[in-house]
Enzyme design. Sequence first.
Site, PDB file in Angstrom:
ATOM      1  N   LYS A   1       4.457   8.962   8.764  1.00  0.00           N
ATOM      2  CA  LYS A   1       4.016   8.280  10.119  1.00  0.00           C
ATOM      3  C   LYS A   1       5.277   9.057  11.216  1.00  0.00           C
ATOM      4  O   LYS A   1       5.114  10.061  11.722  1.00  0.00           O
ATOM      5  CB  LYS A   1       4.036   6.790  10.015  1.00  0.00           C
TER       6      LYS A   1
ATOM      7  N   ASP B   1       9.377   2.623  -0.182  1.00  0.00           N
ATOM      8  CA  ASP B   1       8.442   3.339   0.551  1.00  0.00           C
ATOM      9  C   ASP B   1       8.463   2.734   1.623  1.00  0.00           C
ATOM     10  O   ASP B   1       8.136   1.727   2.365  1.00  0.00           O
ATOM     11  CB  ASP B   1       6.855   2.952   0.005  1.00  0.00           C
TER      12      ASP B   1
ATOM     13  N   TYR C   1       0.928  -1.378  -0.010  1.00  0.00           N
ATOM     14  CA  TYR C   1       0.129  -0.027  -0.050  1.00  0.00           C
ATOM     15  C   TYR C   1       0.774   1.036   0.118  1.00  0.00           C
ATOM     16  O   TYR C   1       1.953   1.357   0.836  1.00  0.00           O
ATOM     17  CB  TYR C   1      -0.982  -0.147   1.248  1.00  0.00           C
TER      18      TYR C   1
HETATM   19  C1  LIG Z   1       0.404   4.698   5.590  1.00  0.00           C
HETATM   20  C2  LIG Z   1       1.382   4.407   4.399  1.00  0.00           C
HETATM   21  C3  LIG Z   1       1.222   5.274   3.287  1.00  0.00           C
HETATM   22  C4  LIG Z   1       0.266   6.521   3.264  1.00  0.00           C
HETATM   23  O1  LIG Z   1       0.544   7.298   4.362  1.00  0.00           O
HETATM   24  P1  LIG Z   1      -0.646   8.367   4.645  1.00  0.00           P
HETATM   25  O2  LIG Z   1      -0.086   9.340   5.390  1.00  0.00           O
HETATM   26  O3  LIG Z   1      -1.804   7.594   5.190  1.00  0.00           O
HETATM   27  O4  LIG Z   1      -1.063   9.058   3.346  1.00  0.00           O
HETATM   28  C5  LIG Z   1       2.057   5.000   2.256  1.00  0.00           C
HETATM   29  N1  LIG Z   1       2.951   3.790   2.121  1.00  0.00           N
HETATM   30  C6  LIG Z   1       2.938   3.053   3.114  1.00  0.00           C
HETATM   31  C7  LIG Z   1       3.761   1.906   3.246  1.00  0.00           C
HETATM   32  C8  LIG Z   1       2.024   3.193   4.445  1.00  0.00           C
HETATM   33  O5  LIG Z   1       2.345   2.394   5.399  1.00  0.00           O
END
Ligand SMILES: *Cc1c(COP(=O)(O)O)cnc(C)c1O
Length: 426
Positions: free
Chosen positions: A266, A238, A143
């Site tokens: 995060k 990511d 994701y």
């Molecule tokens: C949470 C997450 C996102 C998206 O971040 P948001 O701040 O919710 O837009 C993208 N990549 C990964 C791996 C994530 O865990």
Amino acid sequence: MGANSSEFFSAACKLIPGGVNSPVRAYKSVGIEPRFVDRAKGSRIWDIDGREYVDFVASWGPMILGHAPEVVLDAVREQLERGTSYGAPTCAEVALAEAVADAVPSIEEVRMVSSGTEATMSAIRLARGYTARDKFIKFEGNYHGHSDALLVAAGSGLLTLGIPSTPGVTAGTVADTIVLPYNDLDAVAAVLEAEGEQVAAIIVEPVAGNMGVVPPREGFLQGLRALCDTYGVVLIFDEVITGFRVALGGAQELYGVTPDLSTLGKIIGGGFPVGAFGGKRDIMEQLAPVGPVYQAGTLSGNPVAMVAGLATIEALKAPGVYEELERKGAKLAGGLCRAAGSAPVHTVCNRVGSMACMFFTHLEVSNWTTASTSDTGRYAAYFRGMLDRGFWLAPSQFEATFVSLAHTDEEIDAFIEAAAEVLKSV
Ligand SMILES: *Cc1c(COP(=O)(O)O)cnc(C)c1O
């Protein structure tokens, strides 16, 4: 409007679609209504119905120090008095950029945004602009936020709610998105051999954290690095979850593989909305105002978020922090495995550092196909049993259980004891 969670949820459902501002919060897949949060401190969270829980969700990852740590509160309080947003450069954003560049091996230059979604969306645009190629590869069950081109075969809430693809995302938007199975290097090699010259980027969660926790197989990340070098493809890690979580320098430090670009979020916001993307200087300097690739944000580099992130990173730089997270993560996952071992149900437990996940399956979980064999009905029963006993878990099989520095050994022992009891009857 209401006095308890149930009444507030009814009211919320009339005002906010599904009563929530992010889908998985609605608890749909675990068959109950969500609890409304009143406050949180350290390892604990309290709902408005007066119940107290030990929190293993950590706001889905950011709260690695626990909730409302004094170092972050002090930094934020001081900043609040001086204004909350200026739309102009500040020293705090330079300090955070320096802290990020010092810690994360791939990052020479970095740009701040306001969410992980923006970070990945912008990184893809930048990679396309830099290579003058259109296609990119992503992996099933990974994701990367909810921007259109990345919202194919995605994990997190889509996996939880069984949404394979989303209305509103046009076929044209995703025509250049190539989706491959996670941990399958041969599949990547085959695509690059056929059309490598059209591929701008590979984006990957170096430890998948949005289909439950799925570690990279030995050699997977190294293999992606080598293939990207061969075909001139931009490798994007990511690290929105893994950055500052599995090591100060993220998964790239842990596994010793350096991508070209990295995305963060995060933890680097210390509980405020922040994302970032960064990497090699020659790629980053394609961005406006130096280069032609446009990207911008009214609240980007917001000073309150910057000082909160900086205070968090400073705390994470203390000696022994990642050893402690590793020890606590191992204690939790090891205890969970032992508890499950004596229960009449097949489970496997995956873990990297302080990210853990128990799947209700007997298969090794290494990709989306195997993750989705997990019995989500059993997970829901486990979730409800744990909630009843005062443990706040993600209301979805396909998320991580996060250990924070605020968790005590006693809390982890109590968690394992409760799990042993709950697992007997799921
Ligand atoms: C949470 C997450 C996102 C998206 O971040 P948001 O701040 O919710 O837009 C993208 N990549 C990964 C791996 C994530 O865990």
